[in-house]
Design a protein around this motif. Structure first.
Motif, PDB file in Angstrom:
ATOM      1  N   SER A  32    -122.223  47.717  42.306  1.00 51.71           N
ATOM      2  CA  SER A  32    -122.064  46.998  41.129  1.00 51.71           C
ATOM      3  C   SER A  32    -121.320  45.491  41.124  1.00 51.71           C
ATOM      4  CB  SER A  32    -121.138  47.653  40.001  1.00 51.71           C
ATOM      5  OG  SER A  32    -120.003  48.092  40.688  1.00 51.71           O
ATOM      6  N   VAL A  33    -120.655  45.437  42.186  1.00 53.67           N
ATOM      7  CA  VAL A  33    -120.051  44.056  42.337  1.00 53.67           C
ATOM      8  C   VAL A  33    -120.555  43.141  43.532  1.00 53.67           C
ATOM      9  CG1 VAL A  33    -118.129  42.750  42.746  1.00 53.67           C
ATOM     10  CG2 VAL A  33    -117.730  44.716  41.392  1.00 53.67           C
ATOM     11  N   GLY A  34    -121.184  44.098  44.435  1.00 51.06           N
ATOM     12  CA  GLY A  34    -121.760  43.634  45.676  1.00 51.06           C
ATOM     13  C   GLY A  34    -120.935  42.791  46.878  1.00 51.06           C
ATOM     14  N   ASP A  35    -119.550  43.090  46.713  1.00 50.66           N
ATOM     15  CA  ASP A  35    -118.850  42.436  47.699  1.00 50.66           C
ATOM     16  C   ASP A  35    -118.708  43.152  48.988  1.00 50.66           C
ATOM     17  OD1 ASP A  35    -117.038  44.230  46.512  1.00 50.66           O
ATOM     18  OD2 ASP A  35    -115.607  42.397  46.362  1.00 50.66           O
ATOM     19  N   ILE A  36    -119.184  44.129  48.981  1.00 48.27           N
ATOM     20  CA  ILE A  36    -119.147  45.164  49.881  1.00 48.27           C
ATOM     21  C   ILE A  36    -120.641  45.390  50.604  1.00 48.27           C
ATOM     22  CG2 ILE A  36    -118.385  47.473  50.910  1.00 48.27           C
ATOM     23  CD1 ILE A  36    -116.199  47.363  48.923  1.00 48.27           C
ATOM     24  N   SER A  37    -120.824  45.418  51.788  1.00 51.52           N
ATOM     25  CA  SER A  37    -122.087  45.708  52.309  1.00 51.52           C
ATOM     26  C   SER A  37    -122.539  47.085  52.302  1.00 51.52           C
ATOM     27  CB  SER A  37    -122.039  45.223  53.897  1.00 51.52           C
ATOM     28  OG  SER A  37    -121.461  46.373  54.711  1.00 51.52           O
ATOM     29  N   ASP A  38    -123.950  47.104  51.801  1.00 55.25           N
ATOM     30  CA  ASP A  38    -124.502  48.446  51.870  1.00 55.25           C
ATOM     31  C   ASP A  38    -124.270  49.320  52.796  1.00 55.25           C
ATOM     32  OD1 ASP A  38    -125.335  47.526  49.183  1.00 55.25           O
ATOM     33  OD2 ASP A  38    -127.414  47.361  49.529  1.00 55.25           O
ATOM     34  N   GLN A  39    -124.244  48.776  54.253  1.00 56.80           N
ATOM     35  CA  GLN A  39    -124.155  49.645  55.289  1.00 56.80           C
ATOM     36  C   GLN A  39    -123.017  50.181  55.503  1.00 56.80           C
ATOM     37  OE1 GLN A  39    -123.726  47.629  58.963  1.00 56.80           O
ATOM     38  NE2 GLN A  39    -123.543  49.628  59.907  1.00 56.80           N
ATOM     39  N   ARG A  40    -121.614  49.415  54.856  1.00 55.85           N
ATOM     40  CA  ARG A  40    -120.255  49.858  55.201  1.00 55.85           C
ATOM     41  C   ARG A  40    -120.430  51.163  53.874  1.00 55.85           C
ATOM     42  NH1 ARG A  40    -115.015  47.305  53.113  1.00 55.85           N
ATOM     43  NH2 ARG A  40    -113.938  49.275  53.123  1.00 55.85           N
ATOM     44  N   ALA A  41    -120.914  50.800  52.714  1.00 55.27           N
ATOM     45  CA  ALA A  41    -120.990  51.750  51.746  1.00 55.27           C
ATOM     46  C   ALA A  41    -121.534  53.190  52.241  1.00 55.27           C
ATOM     47  CB  ALA A  41    -121.317  51.237  50.548  1.00 55.27           C
ATOM     48  N   THR A  42    -122.676  52.874  52.500  1.00 53.01           N
ATOM     49  CA  THR A  42    -123.466  54.294  53.121  1.00 53.01           C
ATOM     50  C   THR A  42    -122.590  55.073  54.123  1.00 53.01           C
ATOM     51  OG1 THR A  42    -125.018  52.804  54.169  1.00 53.01           O
ATOM     52  CG2 THR A  42    -125.636  53.896  51.827  1.00 53.01           C
ATOM     53  N   SER A  43    -122.453  54.185  55.230  1.00 53.53           N
ATOM     54  CA  SER A  43    -121.923  54.942  56.278  1.00 53.53           C
ATOM     55  C   SER A  43    -120.545  55.642  56.143  1.00 53.53           C
ATOM     56  CB  SER A  43    -121.371  53.676  57.485  1.00 53.53           C
ATOM     57  OG  SER A  43    -120.189  53.124  57.136  1.00 53.53           O
ATOM     58  N   ALA A  44    -119.524  55.241  55.018  1.00 50.68           N
ATOM     59  CA  ALA A  44    -118.529  55.864  54.515  1.00 50.68           C
ATOM     60  C   ALA A  44    -118.779  57.208  53.991  1.00 50.68           C
ATOM     61  CB  ALA A  44    -117.703  54.992  53.484  1.00 50.68           C
ATOM     62  N   MET A  45    -119.976  57.273  53.156  1.00 49.94           N
ATOM     63  CA  MET A  45    -120.436  58.293  52.614  1.00 49.94           C
ATOM     64  C   MET A  45    -121.173  59.420  53.524  1.00 49.94           C
ATOM     65  SD  MET A  45    -121.431  57.731  48.768  1.00 49.94           S
ATOM     66  CE  MET A  45    -123.000  57.245  48.951  1.00 49.94           C
ATOM     67  N   SER A  46    -121.814  59.040  54.541  1.00 51.46           N
ATOM     68  CA  SER A  46    -122.852  59.784  55.387  1.00 51.46           C
ATOM     69  C   SER A  46    -121.794  60.846  56.207  1.00 51.46           C
ATOM     70  CB  SER A  46    -123.737  59.173  56.006  1.00 51.46           C
ATOM     71  OG  SER A  46    -123.078  58.013  57.065  1.00 51.46           O
ATOM     72  N   GLU A  47    -120.588  59.910  56.488  1.00 47.78           N
ATOM     73  CA  GLU A  47    -119.602  60.507  57.474  1.00 47.78           C
ATOM     74  C   GLU A  47    -119.062  61.940  56.435  1.00 47.78           C
ATOM     75  OE1 GLU A  47    -115.150  59.133  58.435  1.00 47.78           O
ATOM     76  OE2 GLU A  47    -116.758  57.650  58.417  1.00 47.78           O
ATOM     77  N   LEU A  48    -119.034  61.941  55.209  1.00 48.97           N
ATOM     78  CA  LEU A  48    -118.656  62.952  54.606  1.00 48.97           C
ATOM     79  C   LEU A  48    -119.692  63.876  54.027  1.00 48.97           C
ATOM     80  CD1 LEU A  48    -116.170  60.643  52.462  1.00 48.97           C
ATOM     81  CD2 LEU A  48    -115.365  62.621  53.942  1.00 48.97           C
ATOM     82  N   GLY A  49    -121.048  63.201  54.260  1.00 49.43           N
ATOM     83  CA  GLY A  49    -122.046  64.452  53.720  1.00 49.43           C
ATOM     84  C   GLY A  49    -122.367  64.103  52.251  1.00 49.43           C
ATOM     85  N   CYS A  50    -121.869  63.025  51.759  1.00 47.43           N
ATOM     86  CA  CYS A  50    -121.856  62.793  50.150  1.00 47.43           C
ATOM     87  C   CYS A  50    -123.069  61.767  49.961  1.00 47.43           C
ATOM     88  CB  CYS A  50    -120.683  62.112  49.720  1.00 47.43           C
ATOM     89  SG  CYS A  50    -120.836  61.315  48.016  1.00 47.43           S
ATOM     90  N   THR A  51    -124.060  62.320  49.406  1.00 50.21           N
ATOM     91  CA  THR A  51    -125.489  61.390  49.001  1.00 50.21           C
ATOM     92  C   THR A  51    -125.140  60.432  47.860  1.00 50.21           C
ATOM     93  OG1 THR A  51    -126.303  63.018  47.341  1.00 50.21           O
ATOM     94  CG2 THR A  51    -126.760  63.503  49.581  1.00 50.21           C
TER      95      THR A  51
END
Lengths: 496, 224
Positions: A421-440
């Motif tokens: 929504s804001v876009g000041d964080i890279s998509d890559q950082r966002a998805t890596s944080a999630m995949s670590e936890l198995g969150c889709t």
């Protein structure tokens, strides 16, 4: 498998602003009468803090809840003969001074005072004795860390922290607190019920609400001691014990409980859980560090055909099974593993779960300037303002992995949503944080939606009670105000 | 005449009030059945008053019951003087324990402002009646010898004569005044029982020892 239904609840602490609206809604409806003035069936506590009644979490003081002795589960109060032998004096009973002495003010004096050179004042008078009194405590005496040297520092949960950690917690620039609203947990293994000598307390089978039969209660007051959360209160005037009834008269008419409905931050969720009653004792005996996981395993998947068949066998109707499928509580507790029970080590298997607060990053004072963004958006868990060990003491029986996973997930969802929504964080950082936890991403969006944009009907999935099938019939709850309860419509009057 | 009323007629009136009153109160005002504990408001004096009182009275009442149902046993026990002294001494000690407990409870009722708020007239009436009972019992033990021998030989046959509806008043009237007071007051206590907090004796929660630890109630007809 012995499937039972439980109306369970989730409080999302990140959204709690500590406004006490819930407490007032409850007070106005249920406890604004003689002998009940001091009772707050719903109260909001500041953490760190000693809570209400003072230091209720310290079971070495109050002996509430269960403990495992050898292979058996027993009340900390003692074995049954021991309880009966304390009938004439309960050594573990909190007394009024552990809560507070209720008071009002001499308001009429402001109008009736004779002319004088002094301003008239309304002095506090006790609601018990009717005499003038000095106010020494109140239900939120340590609200927002008020008097923290006396209150917050005596929080029993701080025992695990090092002196340095404790000192850091109370440094002025870093002062931090959050709120815990508390109601009765309507436990699966209630300590109050097991401690009641008269068998006046019971669990309703349809919805798992724990109630005190006011006609059967004899005022032996062991429920007050047996409940580790101190959520059963003794009415000193009527000589009966009272507790939160989860506003069942409201729920039976399709309304959310008063504290839920009035919640300003919309932090509260309510829904049906199906659980396996056969395993209650086994789960309650789990080792402390496995307690939260064990309790989670007790909750059954309402979409599993074998569970549905077993539920039907037990007389749970399809509407209730349907409500269980839509339950927001099931999603927060079981699917997403975000909501955790408060002090599960008391072994009562509470059914009120808390989503732990994601406290904002600490402001640090550098070169005379406050810096709010020390590094990246959301710094690391190790820098969290409240030590993880403190949160683990509250919500995961000291097991830091469980609380860390929940907080990391909340964090990942925020990161993902901010990237989107804001876009000041890279998509890559966002998805890596999630995949670590198995969150889709789908799950993250669902969590975000149910956290920040839920409608009334998303937050409260109240099962249809089917009043035509039940014995007790009600009229309007307002009509029963100041009476002893439903089905027993006599005024509350103390016996001779 | 007054003797006949006190010891021949009043016992039956008291018994009728006791049974009828208790049933009436249980049936119509069950909500008022409670220990009416005030420990929540004041605990320190209560401990020193309530614990000696309750444990003392339980033992004393059991002692009286033994005297009523096995009087010959008591007599046989008392045959050896040492046993008699022990019995009399124990009874006197228990009586003093009861007195201390009751006095503390009365002091507590009259001095603590919080407790006064929850004190009814009947509470005071009851405490005074109980104190009278205890004092007359202690008086008998102190001023007259061998109360434990009188009981099986006079009180027991008197009570059995009441039970068989042929009251023999002379058993009591021949006793000293202190014992007559003790006897008459015991019937007063029975008569006021349903109108005081004593009704909590009817709900001694002995079933707690074997009831299941969890209670689940269905509020609907189960469709199976």
């Amino acid at each position: 498998m012995d499937v039972r239904a439980q109306v369970a609840t989730v409080f999302h602490l990140d959204k709690c602003i500590g406004c006490h609206t819930c407490s007032i809604a409850c007070k106005n409806l249920w406890t604004s009468r003689e002998g009940a003035e001091y009772m707050w069936l719903n109260n909001v506590e500041t953490k760190p803090g000693t809570g209400y009644p003072t230091q209720w979490e310290d079971q070495t003081k109050y002996q509430g809840g269960w403990e495992v002795k050898g292979k058996s589960l027993k009340l900390r109060l003692g074995r049954r003969l021991g309880v009966l032998s304390n009938l004439f004096f309960n050594p573990n009973l909190p007394i009024m001074d552990d809560y507070y002495e209720p008071w009002t003010y001499t308001y009429e004096h402001l109008f009736n005072a004779p002319p004088s050179s002094e301003q008239p004042t309304a002095r506090p008078i006790s609601k018990v004795t009717g005499k003038f009194m000095d106010i020494e405590a109140g239900p939120n005496w340590d609200d927002d860390l008020g008097g923290s040297p006396v209150y917050a520092r005596n929080d029993p949960n701080l025992a695990d922290l090092s002196d340095a950690e404790r000192a850091a917690l109370f440094r002025l620039e870093q002062l931090v607190f959050f709120y815990i609203p508390r109601i009765c947990n309507h436990c699966l293994n209630p300590g109050c019920l097991a401690a009641c000598p008269s068998a006046a307390i019971y669990k309703r089978a349809e919805d798992g609400i724990v109630l005190v039969n006011q006609d059967k209660c004899r005022g032996w007051r062991f429920c007050v001691s047996g409940c580790p959360y101190k959520k059963v209160y003794y009415n000193w005037m009527a000589g009966k014990s009272e507790k939160c009834i989860l506003c069942y008269p409201r729920m039976e008419t399709g309304q959310a409980p008063a504290c839920f409905h009035s919640c300003v931050g919309r932090i509260r969720y309510l829904g049906v859980l199906l659980y396996d009653a056969e395993r209650i004792e086994e789960v309650a005996k789990s080792p402390e560090t496995e307690m939260v996981a064990a309790q989670r395993s007790l909750i059954l998947d309402p979409k599993d055909p074998t569970v549905i068949a077993a539920a039907r066998m037990n007389g749970i109707n399809d509407e209730w099974i349907g409500a269980a499928k839509k339950s927001p509580v099931y999603r927060f507790v079981k699917e997403w593993a975000l909501a955790l029970p408060l002090h599960a080590e008391f072994r009562t298997l509470p059914t009120l779960f808390y989503v732990p607060p994601l406290l904002p990053i600490a402001a640090s004072s550098k070169r005379g300037k406050y810096d709010l963004t020390d590094g990246e958006f959301f710094s690391s868990l190790e820098d969290s303002r409240i030590p993880i060990r403190y949160m683990a003491r509250l919500f995961s029986c000291g097991n830091e992995e469980i609380i860390k996973t929940a907080i990391k997930k909340l964090w990942a969802v925020r990161t993902y949503m901010r990237a989107a929504s804001v876009g000041d964080i890279s998509d890559q950082r966002a998805t890596s944080a999630m995949s670590e936890l198995g969150c889709t991403p789908e799950e993250a969006r669902e969590i975000a939606r149910l956290t920040s944009l839920p409608r009334w009907s998303d937050r409260f999935v109240i099962p249809p009670y089917q009043r035509e099938d039940v014995i007790q019939q009600l009229t309007s709850p307002i009509g029963h105000k100041a009476q002893v309860g439903f089905g027993s419509n006599v005024p509350v009057r103390r016996g001779p | 005449m007054i003797d006949l009323f006190l010891f021949g007629i009043f016992p039956y009136i008291a018994l009728v009030i006791l049974i009828g009153g208790s049933i009436w109160r249980y049936a119509t005002k069950q909500f008022t059945f409670s220990s009416l504990s005030s420990q929540f408001l004041e605990g320190r004096l209560l401990f020193w008053g309530s614990v000696p009182w309750h444990y003392g009275i339980i033992v004393i009442l059991i002692g009286h019951l033994i005297g009523i149902f096995i009087p010959s046993g008591v007599m046989a026990f008392n045959r050896i003087p040492l046993r008699l002294y022990i019995l009399e001494g124990t009874a006197l000690a228990l009586g003093l324990l009861l007195m201390v407990g009751l006095v503390l409870l009365l002091v507590r009722r009259s001095t603590s402002p919080r407790i006064r708020r929850v004190t009814s007239t009947m509470d005071i009436v009851l405490l005074v009646a109980l104190l009278l009972q205890v004092l007359s019992g202690i008086g008998t033990a102190v001023f007259y010898r061998w109360g434990s021998a009188w009981f099986p030989q006079t009180a027991t046959p008197y009570l059995w004569s009441l039970a068989t509806f042929s009251p023999k008043v002379e058993y009591v009237t021949s006793l000293p005044l202190l014992m007559q007071v003790h006897t008459a007051n015991s019937f007063v206590l029975l008569a006021i029982f349903p109108f005081t907090r004593m009704v909590h004796m009817l709900s001694i929660p002995i079933s707690y020892l074997w009831r299941p630890s969890q209670i689940v109630v269905w509020y609907r007809r189960q469709a199976r």
